[in-house]
Design an enzyme around this catalytic site. Structure first.
Site, short mmCIF file in Angstrom:
data_model
loop_
_atom_site.label_atom_id
_atom_site.label_comp_id
_atom_site.label_asym_id
_atom_site.label_seq_id
_atom_site.Cartn_x
_atom_site.Cartn_y
_atom_site.Cartn_z
N THR A 386 0.91 -1.15 0.00
CA THR A 386 0.00 0.00 0.00
C THR A 386 0.94 1.19 0.00
OG1 THR A 386 -1.57 -1.20 1.37
CG2 THR A 386 -1.75 1.19 1.45
N SER A 458 -7.81 -1.17 7.02
CA SER A 458 -7.14 -0.57 8.18
C SER A 458 -6.51 0.77 7.81
CB SER A 458 -6.03 -1.49 8.69
OG SER A 458 -6.57 -2.71 9.11
N GLY A 479 -1.21 -2.81 6.36
CA GLY A 479 -2.37 -3.65 6.71
C GLY A 479 -2.82 -3.35 8.12
#
Ligand code: DON
Length: 577
Positions: A386, A458, A479
């Site tokens: 991410t 999250s 995460g």
């Protein structure tokens, strides 16, 4: 009429007329929001960014020099990272953007959605067991992407420049290429092992080697079409056709209708007062904002226990883990997409409720996991990516954006003819209640799979303000480690008075209820030696994990922004006077 009123009016009027809803601007030919940002005074001595790579920093600098604001820069960064940081930057995934514009907080949810043909049991075999990898690799794992819609919404509502201007840097890098660095090349190699001939990943990224000037002509063509025709091109034009055809060929679920019906949504951010600051952060379908508020407040509730407890000492690690245990128990039970499941946000962030949870913390030994929440757990594997970026402009506006394709290079599927790496966000659903996902977290009905539902996240792009002015812009990948990492950095800054760079570089650890009494540590700053022995003596098991975030944050000191990139990643900061 002020901009925001005008925006509400035009969107509502069109929705009443049945043309589109407040959140589907990309299907309309005219933009949903009038492009007349309010006049703002210069309040900082520079604009600044903390981003995941140098190309996106250059893009932001260009946009600021052209007169753009934080939102223009953020959108340019997002599209650039989709080209130069393909392991996580994306237009084939989704994310969240928290904004603070002209003294007001906003939040845009452009999280992926489950395809219309998705079912609750789609990742289970005939015996009802989870089929390993099905929600992680290949066309089955892909959620309907939201990034292009989200960027369009944000830029059309608050940007100063044209849409074409903010896409220009990304198009240039896709067309002319960029030099591949060591970390990216290494990540490609790791991903190739995962996808190993299972997807078409190699056709597009086989040549992503260190030192190579990497060009992506298909992606350049997609970005050019989006620049010329707007976001609706992605959802209803040639790009949509290509994605749908690619999905069909691979027996994936996403159809053109899924793309046409995708909506990014403006939501109320989660907000809380803490320690003299206003915390503005992600609401559901993120668990992160609620988790962050619970962490901050529980720690404040137990401040006597933290008295004279040194940062990252065995007792500190114990107390924080006890708090985290309770937060993750709530996460597993109550959190999911608010459009499908009534998430009790107010109760979960209520001071009295949090104080009651805090009172259950055992100050000396780990409380029995089962007494907090039963279940199973596992560790976090290598595959995870991410990216976050933080932006402030000289007018005092801020953007905190986290977006993702979930694993490194997502599902490993590249939509044929587009160069778009598609996400594997479906793994963030609870494929089966109580069975952990890639991050080892479990879920319940609240996070079961349903058509058009968004998987629980999250990601927690966060902004702290004081007296109406931005104090900190912060976020990270990781995460389920995302909000525990942000929490630790906020603590380091405001409770331990560390300069931001130290606060970010300091050791971080993580506990998430499951596996029982297990504390994850990172190779970057390990829990080892005497510290490890003392933590174990308290009853914890220590477990290594490969990754504990890549914070990109900006602190405002007086009138000067101080951006910091996590030394754990290849991030870059830039101050643009
Ligand atoms: O939305 C989420 O919470 C995850 N899909 C984020 C994935 C992530 O942060 C991976 N990075 N290491």
């Amino acid at each position: 009429m002020k901009l925001i009123d005008k925006a509400k009016f035009s969107a509502t009027a069109l929705a009443v007329a049945g043309l589109f809803t407040t959140s589907a601007g990309f299907l309309e030919s005219a933009p949903a929001y009038a492009k007349a940002p309010p006049k703002q005074q210069v309040v900082l001595d520079a604009s600044a960014v903390a981003v995941a790579d140098k190309y996106s920093a250059d893009a932001a600098e260009q946009i600021f020099k052209e007169g753009g604001n934080a939102v223009d820069a953020a959108v340019a960064i997002a599209f650039t990272l989709a080209v130069t940081y393909p392991e996580a930057g994306n237009i084939g995934g989704g994310g969240f953007m928290t904004l603070y514009i002209n003294g007001k907080p906003y939040f845009i949810d452009y999280r992926e959605r489950a395809p219309l043909a998705a079912t609750r049991t789609m990742y289970l075999d005939e015996q009802g067991n989870v089929i390993k990898g099905k929600s992680l690799y290949g066309a089955d794992a892909v959620g309907v992407p939201g990034t292009v819609a989200g960027m369009w919404e944000a830029q059309h509502r608050f940007g100063k420049l044209t849409w074409k201007q903010v896409l220009a840097p990304a198009i240039k890098y896709a067309r002319d290429g960029f030099e591949v660095d060591e970390q990216l090349a290494q990540r490609r190699e790791n991903a190739e092992k995962d996808f190993g001939g299972k997807t078409n990943f190699d056709t597009y990224f086989g040549n992503l080697k260190q030192g190579v000037n990497f060009k992506q002509p298909d992606l350049a063509a997609v970005l050019t079409r989006i620049a010329n025709q707007g976001a609706r091109e992605f959802y209803n034009g040639k790009t949509a056709d290509l994605i749908a055809a690619s999905m069909k060929k691979d027996h994936g679920l996403i159809t053109k209708r899924d793309l046409q019906e995708y909506k990014a949504v403006w939501r109320q951010p989660v907000q809380a007062n803490w320690n003299g600051y206003r915390v503005i952060t992600a609401p559901p379908p993120s668990s992160g904002g609620i988790g962050l508020v619970q962490l901050l407040k529980m720690k404040a509730d137990r401040k006597d226990d933290f008295n004279n407890v040194a940062l990252n000492s065995p007792q500190y690690i114990h107390l924080i883990s006890e708090i985290e245990k309770r937060v993750f128990a709530d996460r597993a039970q109550y959190l999911g997409d608010p459009d499908f499941y009534k998430v009790p946000v107010a109760q979960l962030t209520d001071d009295a409720y949090i104080a009651k949870r805090a009172s259950e913390v055992n100050p000396t030994t780990p409380s029995d996991t089962k007494s907090v929440q039963p279940g199973l757990g596992t560790s976090m594997p290598e595959k995870a990516e991410t990216t976050h970026f933080s932006v402030v402009d000289k007018w005092g506006n801020a953007v905190s954006n986290t977006y993702t394709i979930n694993g490194y290079f997502g599902s490993g599927v590249v939509a044929e003819g587009t160069g778009i790496v598609l996400n594997d966000e479906m793994d963030d659903f609870a494929s089966k209640p109580g069975v952990p996902n890639m991050f080892g977290v479990v879920g319940s009905d609240a996070n079961s799979i349903e058509p058009k539902k968004r998987p629980l996240s999250s990601m927690s792009p966060t902004i702290l303000t004081k007296d109406g002015k931005v104090s900190l812009v912060i976020g990270t990948p990781g995460g389920s480690r995302i909000f525990t990492s942000i929490f630790q950095v906020i603590n380091n800054v405001y409770d331990f008075n560390m300069p931001l760079n130290e606060a970010v570089a300091t050791m971080r650890f993580h506990h998430q209820l499951l596996p029982p009494n297990t504390i994850f540590w990172e190779p970057y700053k390990p829990i080892d030696g005497d510290l490890a022995k003392q933590v174990e003596a308290k009853g914890y098991t220590l477990q290594a994990q490969n990754f504990n975030g890549d914070i990109q944050a900006i602190k405002i000191n007086g009138e000067t922004p101080q951006p910091v990139s996590d030394p754990r990643g290849r991030g870059v900061t830039r101050v643009i006077p």
